[in-house]
Design an enzyme around this catalytic site. Structure first.
Site, PDB file in Angstrom:
ATOM      1  CE1 TYR A   2      -2.440  -4.832   9.323  1.00  0.00           C
ATOM      2  CE2 TYR A   2      -2.399  -2.654   8.516  1.00  0.00           C
ATOM      3  CZ  TYR A   2      -2.700  -3.733   8.052  1.00  0.00           C
ATOM      4  OH  TYR A   2      -3.224  -4.347   7.131  1.00  0.00           O
ATOM      5  CG  HIS A  23      -2.081  -1.105   1.149  1.00  0.00           C
ATOM      6  ND1 HIS A  23      -3.246  -0.919   0.676  1.00  0.00           N
ATOM      7  CD2 HIS A  23      -1.930  -2.305   1.756  1.00  0.00           C
ATOM      8  CE1 HIS A  23      -3.881  -1.874   0.959  1.00  0.00           C
ATOM      9  NE2 HIS A  23      -3.242  -2.850   1.221  1.00  0.00           N
ATOM     10  CG  HIS A  50      -2.324  -0.976  14.990  1.00  0.00           C
ATOM     11  ND1 HIS A  50      -2.313  -2.283  14.664  1.00  0.00           N
ATOM     12  CD2 HIS A  50      -1.773  -1.095  16.323  1.00  0.00           C
ATOM     13  CE1 HIS A  50      -2.004  -3.121  15.489  1.00  0.00           C
ATOM     14  NE2 HIS A  50      -1.560  -2.240  16.593  1.00  0.00           N
ATOM     15  CG  ASN A 103      -7.961  -4.216   1.023  1.00  0.00           C
ATOM     16  OD1 ASN A 103      -7.118  -3.308   1.209  1.00  0.00           O
ATOM     17  ND2 ASN A 103      -7.454  -5.584   1.038  1.00  0.00           N
TER      18      ASN A 103
END
Ligand code: HDD
Length: 721
Positions: free
Chosen positions: A369, A82, A346, A155
């Site tokens: 994360y 990403h 996160h 997503n």
């Protein structure tokens, strides 16, 4: 609030707002004097300090050394996935209290606007890669709630490649550029990705989505978002229910066509970033409704799949999506690096009233994360970076570390203490503490995968069966393209065998284009649900983009092809109708600057045929005016413009002499006004033409209707995409 004023205001982000809390950190250089980082004013920044005009540069030049050193350290590691993203500020507002289901404060009061920051992204490409590649899109939202930050790191595809996070490095290594040659950039169309996928049956459902038009969205503003995992909502009484979270764009879900996406990657690699930025600047604020599918705990095993399996959806036909609030993005970042690059999401950032389930993908994310930010942002104090700071007060005994911004007073940095009166004190569920849902857990310690995770085909087939004919065709072509780029024959064979398991025709149609034998036909085994009496569906209309919103042209960009001598009456009438409906008309001409109509009136050509292509627009309109049409036709580029818009199935309109430009392009099989026997207003496969200027009102109406359809797939029978 000078900053709000500068950006035209941010409705809804008021007193208790993120902007307010960030304000001390925002810096406007207007009217300031240049200084070093130590605040020393500088007399010149154009020449280094030298011994004589032609002499050596002196080490004494502290301004030079500070400036160059800072520059040398400007880059931080890009995100491992990403990396390419675009952000926007906004707010979220719940429609009605959700207290029955969750105690989360930001889901209680419809009058409260919770500030948010959203970052959209592609997954695979580097920071500088093209926006319109075939890929999953990230849709990550940070809610700055009064109880702390809640990050929904989702997503635009509701499922994932793998079921257990331990496989994440494998899938990412496979899809990223191959390690020896660092090729290809931002593309899954290569051997290592399909090698891995062909050996990973659990990826089957996900790759159906990745091969579909969902993976080439028209805009971040026109795609759905999904939390993917099953989460929990927990109410004030501690009652827990399962919940799936969705973002539903009010503009509908729309995509590019593949050829267009590829062309855009070259002609405007920043297409999605620009689209988002421009829309917000224009006041076309992207809006998405938050949808929830709520499932009672008693129904955990009611479905023909496991709720903990991130490769499965809960079909909307089984559990309807209830829309509970709206996200509005209304402000662009002031500084890309400070905000979009430094924002740290996160999955474990959750607030009381929301909780995890035992999805093994989610659990590994909850580790990953935080870990990744430590490297990327250089240490444990990244939550103190302005964009990451919660609005909720932060009090704890974390201390020191690189770039510590807080100056904590006192000497009792531990608990329990008596020297600081026992502060900071802990809270209870009743006084706002996050208390983990008391889930009963029992099991043997082992590396295991539940048997309930092992059906990888039923939902892949559900997706396929739910698509419209054009969507199926696009998916087949996407598979032919992706696998056609795979050099290793055995990988191609394994993949068509898998596709054949989903659907025999799919496997055969892909196989015949990529030089491998069609897989043996697979019997259409009924879904497990049918066999076991569990809840299941054979098709889910909600999965098809054909059934999306198609009644608005709001924020659509329409190219108006015109040159000197255009029909001023036609252009003005159609432009007014487009703009009244919320679309934007941009004049594209043979050159930039002012052009004049047949009545001497002037309009500004904002784009030229050199800088603009039809792929940058949603539709094309050609007004009449003989001189204008002749000048356009003479360039050849205008004809190509129309042809391409036709090939990409976009709405095309022409009035008066403008119809002649269309006649000079090979719009096969489409009826045009005035052509042998056709009437004055003709609308055929999204091409709307009018010979008689008296009919401009019905023409505009028909053109708007054609644009709202987004694409006219019935043309694909005559156009090779
Ligand atoms: Fe992830 C970034 C979404 C699985 C590890 N992920 C990242 C971003 C999004 C997602 C939107 C970008 C956030 C931003 O804009 O900064 N990831 C997902 C979804 C997943 C998923 C929807 C499956 C349901 N991810 C996943 C797994 C792992 C990671 C299984 C690791 C085991 N993801 C990361 C990461 C990233 C990341 C390495 C890279 C940069 C970052 O986190 O901040 O930790």
């Amino acid at each position: 609030m000078a900053e709000q004023g500068k950006k035209g205001g941010s409705p809804g982000i008021s007193a208790h707002s993120k902007i307010d809390s960030l304000e001390p950190h925002r810096e406007d250089l207007t009217g300031t004097v240049l200084s070093t980082d130590q605040g020393i004013r500088i007399d010149s920044t154009d020449d280094s300090l030298k011994a004589g005009a032609r002499g050596p540069t002196l080490l004494e030049d502290f301004h030079l050394r500070e400036k160059i050193t800072h520059f040398d350290h400007e880059r931080i590691p890009e995100r491992v996935v990403h990396a390419r993203g675009s952000g926007a500020h906004g707010y979220f507002q719940v429609y009605e209290s959700m207290a029955e289901y969750t105690r989360a404060a930001f889901l209680q009061d419809p009058s409260v606007r919770t500030p948010v920051f959203v970052r959209f992204s592609t997954v695979v490409g580097s920071r500088g890669s093209a926006d319109t590649v075939r890929d999953v899109r990230g849709f990550a939202t940070k809610f700055y709630t009064p109880e702390g930050n809640f990050d929904l790191v989702g997503n635009n595809i509701p499922v994932f490649f793998i079921q257990d996070g331990i496989k994440f490095p494998d899938v990412i290594h496979a899809i990223k550029p191959e390690p020896d040659r660092e090729i290809p950039q931002a593309s899954s169309a290569h051997d290592t990705f399909w090698d891995f996928i062909s050996l990973m049956p659990e990826s089957t459902h996900m790759i159906m989505w990745v091969l579909s038009d969902r993976a080439i969205p028209r805009s971040f503003r026109m795609m759905e978002g999904f939390g993917v995992h099953t989460f929990r909502f927990v109410n004030a009484q501690g009652k827990s229910r399962f919940v799936k979270l969705h973002w539903k764009p009010l503009l509908g879900v729309h995509s590019h066509v593949w050829d267009e996406a590829q062309e855009l990657a070259g002609r405007d690699p920043d297409y999605h970033r620009r689209d988002l930025w421009d829309a917000i600047e224009r006041g076309d604020h992207p809006e998405y409704e938050l949808g929830v599918q709520i499932i009672e705990e008693e129904d955990e095993f009611a479905f023909d799949f496991d709720l903990l399996d991130a490769t499965k959806i809960v079909p909307e036909e089984l559990v309807p999506v209830r829309r509970i609030g709206k996200l509005t993005l209304n402000r662009n970042p002031d500084n890309f690096f400070a905000e979009t690059e430094q924002v740290a999401f996160h999955t474990a950032n959750i607030v009381p009233g929301i909780d995890f389930t035992d999805d093994p993908l989610l659990h590994v994310r909850n580790f990953s994360y935080l870990d990744t930010q430590l490297l990327r942002l250089g240490g444990p104090n990244f939550p103190q970076i302005p964009i990451n700071r919660p609005l909720a007060p932060v009090h704890n005994q974390n201390q020191d570390g690189f770039m510590q911004q807080r100056i904590k007073q006192g000497r009792a940095h531990y608990l329990p203490n008596s020297l600081a009166g026992g502060c900071p004190m802990t809270a209870s569920w009743e006084s706002g503490a996050f208390v983990h849902h008391a889930e009963r857990v029992l099991g043997l310690k082992a590396r295991l995968r539940s048997d309930t995770f092992k059906d990888h085909i039923t939902q892949a087939r559900l997706f396929w069966n739910s698509l419209s004919a054009p969507e199926k065709k696009h998916l087949i072509r996407a598979a032919r393209f992706e696998l056609g780029k795979v050099a290793t024959r055995e990988i191609r064979e394994r993949m068509v065998a898998r596709l054949g398991e989903v659907d025999a025709d799919l496997g055969r149609l892909v196989a015949e284009a990529i030089g491998v034998a069609a897989p043996a036909g697979q019997p259409q085994v009924p879904s497990k649900g049918t066999a076991t009496g569990k809840r299941s569906v054979g098709a889910s209309p909600a999965l098809s983009m054909e059934n999306t919103v198609k009644d608005t042209v709001k924020s659509r960009l329409v190219a108006v092809l015109a040159a000197d001598g255009f029909s001023a009456a036609e252009l003005a009438a159609v432009k007014a109708a487009l703009e009244a409906a919320g679309a934007h008309a941009q004049v594209v001409s043979t050159r930039l600057g002012t052009i004049h109509g047949d009545d001497g009136s002037a309009v500004e050509a904002e784009r030229s045929l050199l800088t603009a292509r039809s792929v940058m627009f949603d539709a094309v309109y050609v007004p009449g005016g003989r001189a204008s049409v002749e000048a356009l036709a003479a360039t050849g580029e205008a004809v190509q413009f129309v042809n391409e818009a036709f090939k990409h199935c976009k709405a095309i309109g022409a009035t008066g002499d403008g119809v002649a430009l269309l006649s000079s392009s090979p719009l096969q099989g489409v009826a045009l006004a005035g052509a042998s026997g056709a009437g004055p207003l003709v609308s055929d496969k999204g091409v709307v033409t009018l010979r008689d200027p008296a009919g401009l009102v019905p023409f505009s109406h028909e053109l708007l209707r054609a644009i709202a359809q987004h694409r006219h797939w019935d043309r694909e029978d005559v156009a090779q995409i």
